[in-house]
Design a protein around this motif. Structure first.
Motif, mmCIF file in Angstrom:
data_model
loop_
_atom_site.group_PDB
_atom_site.id
_atom_site.type_symbol
_atom_site.label_atom_id
_atom_site.label_comp_id
_atom_site.label_asym_id
_atom_site.label_seq_id
_atom_site.Cartn_x
_atom_site.Cartn_y
_atom_site.Cartn_z
ATOM 1 N N ALA A 176 -1.740 62.991 48.895
ATOM 2 C CA ALA A 176 -1.156 64.019 48.023
ATOM 3 C C ALA A 176 -2.089 65.229 47.968
ATOM 4 O O ALA A 176 -3.270 65.087 47.639
ATOM 5 C CB ALA A 176 -0.951 63.450 46.617
ATOM 6 N N VAL A 177 -1.549 66.394 48.303
ATOM 7 C CA VAL A 177 -2.303 67.653 48.250
ATOM 8 C C VAL A 177 -1.682 68.494 47.135
ATOM 9 O O VAL A 177 -0.454 68.559 47.023
ATOM 10 C CB VAL A 177 -2.205 68.402 49.612
ATOM 11 N N ARG A 178 -2.506 69.125 46.290
ATOM 12 C CA ARG A 178 -1.986 69.921 45.168
ATOM 13 C C ARG A 178 -2.598 71.317 45.168
ATOM 14 O O ARG A 178 -3.825 71.445 45.298
ATOM 15 C CB ARG A 178 -2.326 69.258 43.824
ATOM 16 N N GLY A 179 -1.752 72.335 44.979
ATOM 17 C CA GLY A 179 -2.303 73.678 44.856
ATOM 18 C C GLY A 179 -1.230 74.751 44.778
ATOM 19 O O GLY A 179 -0.113 74.582 45.298
ATOM 20 N N GLY A 180 -1.569 75.822 44.099
ATOM 21 C CA GLY A 180 -0.704 77.001 44.070
ATOM 22 C C GLY A 180 0.699 76.698 43.581
ATOM 23 O O GLY A 180 0.892 75.955 42.609
ATOM 24 N N THR A 181 1.668 77.271 44.268
ATOM 25 C CA THR A 181 3.058 77.224 43.806
ATOM 26 C C THR A 181 3.990 76.509 44.794
ATOM 27 O O THR A 181 5.211 76.695 44.752
ATOM 28 C CB THR A 181 3.583 78.666 43.604
ATOM 29 N N VAL A 182 3.405 75.707 45.677
ATOM 30 C CA VAL A 182 4.204 75.066 46.742
ATOM 31 C C VAL A 182 5.367 74.256 46.150
ATOM 32 O O VAL A 182 5.166 73.374 45.317
ATOM 33 C CB VAL A 182 3.313 74.119 47.580
ATOM 34 N N ALA A 183 6.592 74.540 46.599
ATOM 35 C CA ALA A 183 7.778 73.862 46.046
ATOM 36 C C ALA A 183 7.873 72.416 46.528
ATOM 37 O O ALA A 183 8.455 71.573 45.840
ATOM 38 C CB ALA A 183 9.045 74.631 46.425
ATOM 39 N N GLY A 184 7.307 72.134 47.701
ATOM 40 C CA GLY A 184 7.330 70.746 48.182
ATOM 41 C C GLY A 184 7.368 70.672 49.699
ATOM 42 O O GLY A 184 8.304 71.190 50.315
ATOM 43 N N VAL A 185 6.340 70.057 50.285
ATOM 44 C CA VAL A 185 6.309 69.857 51.740
ATOM 45 C C VAL A 185 6.002 68.385 51.995
ATOM 46 O O VAL A 185 5.102 67.817 51.367
ATOM 47 C CB VAL A 185 5.216 70.726 52.414
ATOM 48 N N HIS A 186 6.780 67.769 52.867
ATOM 49 C CA HIS A 186 6.552 66.365 53.225
ATOM 50 C C HIS A 186 6.480 66.233 54.739
ATOM 51 O O HIS A 186 7.400 66.681 55.430
ATOM 52 C CB HIS A 186 7.681 65.475 52.688
#
Ligand SMILES: NC(=O)C1=CN([C@@H]2O[C@H](COP(=O)(O)OP(=O)(O)OC[C@H]3O[C@@H](n4cnc5c(N)ncnc54)[C@H](OP(=O)(O)O)[C@@H]3O)[C@@H](O)[C@H]2O)C=CC1
Ligand SMILES: O=C(O)C1=N[C@H](C(=O)O)C[C@H](O)C1
Length: 236
Positions: A176-186
Motif C-alpha cells: 500500500a502506497v499513500r500520498g497526495g490526492t491519488v484517486a486509486g491505482v491498482h
C-alpha cells in the motif's frame, strides 16, 4: 429513483453531485453525527453507503426494517462485519463491492485468468496507491484482486516487506502506497523468468465509483432480495 446516502465525505459528495446531474432525488444524507436519524427514514429505492464500518449497525437496522436495496462501497470491514452485510441479503437486494468502476471489474477477471495461465512459476505482487487521507490499508480493491487471483488461499499473503525476508515462491506480496490526492491505482504484476506482465487500473477521479454505485442502485432497486455482485450487474 430516490436514494439516501450514508457518508458525506469525498465519495458521498461526489455521489450527491452525480445524482443531482441525473435528476435523482436524495432523500437524506447521514454521517457520523446524525446516523441515528436513519431510524426515521422511510423506504428509499437504494441506500448508498460510502462511509465507515462504524455505520454498519444503523445501516443494517434500516435495511432490515425497510427492505430497501443496499449499495455498499465502504471498505475495511472485519470478516464478521462482512458476514453481517451478507445476511442482509435475506431481506433486501444487496451489493457490497470495494470498487464500482467497470475497469476494476474487468481487471479482476484478467488477473484471475493471468494467474491461471502463468501458473506457479510466476511471482505475483499487488501494489495499490491512494490519497494520503485513506483510512484503511491495503485497499478493499487489493483484497478483492487477491481473492480473485487465489480464491482458495493456496499462496501466503505478505503485506509489505522489511528486513531479512527473501521471497518464497508461493507468496503474493501486497503493498500500500499513500500520498497526495491519488484517486486509486491498482497494479497486479506477474514476474517470471526473464519476463514481467503487469496489469494496471488507474482511477482518474472518484466519478467512476460514484456513477458505478448509482447504476448499481438503479439495477438493484427492482430485484428480489438476494446477494448481487458487479458481475451480475455488468456482465449478465
Ligand atoms: N467501493 C468503491 O468503489 C469505493 C469505496 N470507497 C470507500 O468508501 C469509504 C468512504 O471513502 P471517502 O468518502 O473517501 O471517506 P471520507 O473520510 O471522505 O468520508 C467518510 C464519511 O463517512 C462518515 N462516517 C464516519 N463514521 C460514520 C458513522 N459511524 N456513521 C455514518 N457516517 C460515518 C464521515 O462522517 P463524519 O465526518 O461525521 O465522520 C464521512 O462523511 C471508504 O471506506 C473508502 O475506502 C471509496 C471510493 C470508491
Ligand atoms: O478510499 C478510496 O479512495 C478508495 N477506496 C476503495 C478501496 O479501498 O479499494 C476503492 C478505490 O480504490 C478508492
Amino acid at each position: 429513483m430516490k436514494i439516501a446516502l450514508v457518508g458525506m465525505g469525498r465519495m458521498g459528495k461526489m455521489i450527491a453531485s452525480c445524482a443531482e446531474e441525473r435528476g435523482i432525488e436524495v432523500a437524506g444524507t447521514f454521517l457520523g453525527d446524525n446516523i441515528g436519524d436513519l431510524e426515521k427514514l422511510g423506504k428509499v429505492d437504494a441506500l448508498i453507503d460510502f462511509s465507515s464500518p462504524a455505520a454498519l449497525h444503523a445501516v443494517a437496522a434500516y435495511i432490515r426494517r425497510t427492505g430497501a436495496a443496499l449499495v455498499c462501497g465502504t471498505t475495511g470491514y472485519s470478516a464478521e462485519e462482512a458476514a453481517e452485510i451478507r445476511s442482509l441479503a435475506e431481506c433486501a437486494p444487496v451489493i457490497l463491492s470495494a470498487n464500482y468502476s467497470v475497469g476494476v471489474a474487468v481487471l479482476k477477471h484478467l488477473s484471475a485468468e493471468a494467474a491461471k495461465l502463468l501458473g506457479d512459476d510466476f511471482d505475483i505482487e499487488i501494489v495499490e496507491t491512494h490519497h494520503r487521507m485513506k483510512a484503511d490499508a491495503p485497499s478493499g480493491t487489493a483484497k478483492l484482486l487477491l481473492r480473485a487471483i487465489d480464491p482458495e488461499g493456496r499462496r501466503r499473503t505478505v503485506y509489505g516487506r522489511e528486513g531479512m525476508m527473501k521471497r518464497e515462491g508461493n507468496e503474493i506480496g501486497v503493498h500500500a502506497v499513500r500520498g497526495g490526492t491519488v484517486a486509486g491505482v491498482h497494479t497486479v504484476s506477474f514476474f517470471g523468468p526473464d519476463e514481467e506482465l503487469s496489469l494496471t487500473h488507474r482511477a482518474e477521479s472518484r466519478r467512476i465509483f460514484a456513477l458505478g454505485a448509482i447504476k448499481a442502485g438503479e439495477r438493484l432497486k427492482d430485484r428480489a432480495p438476494g446477494w448481487y455482485t458487479m458481475d451480475d450487474l455488468l456482465f449478465s
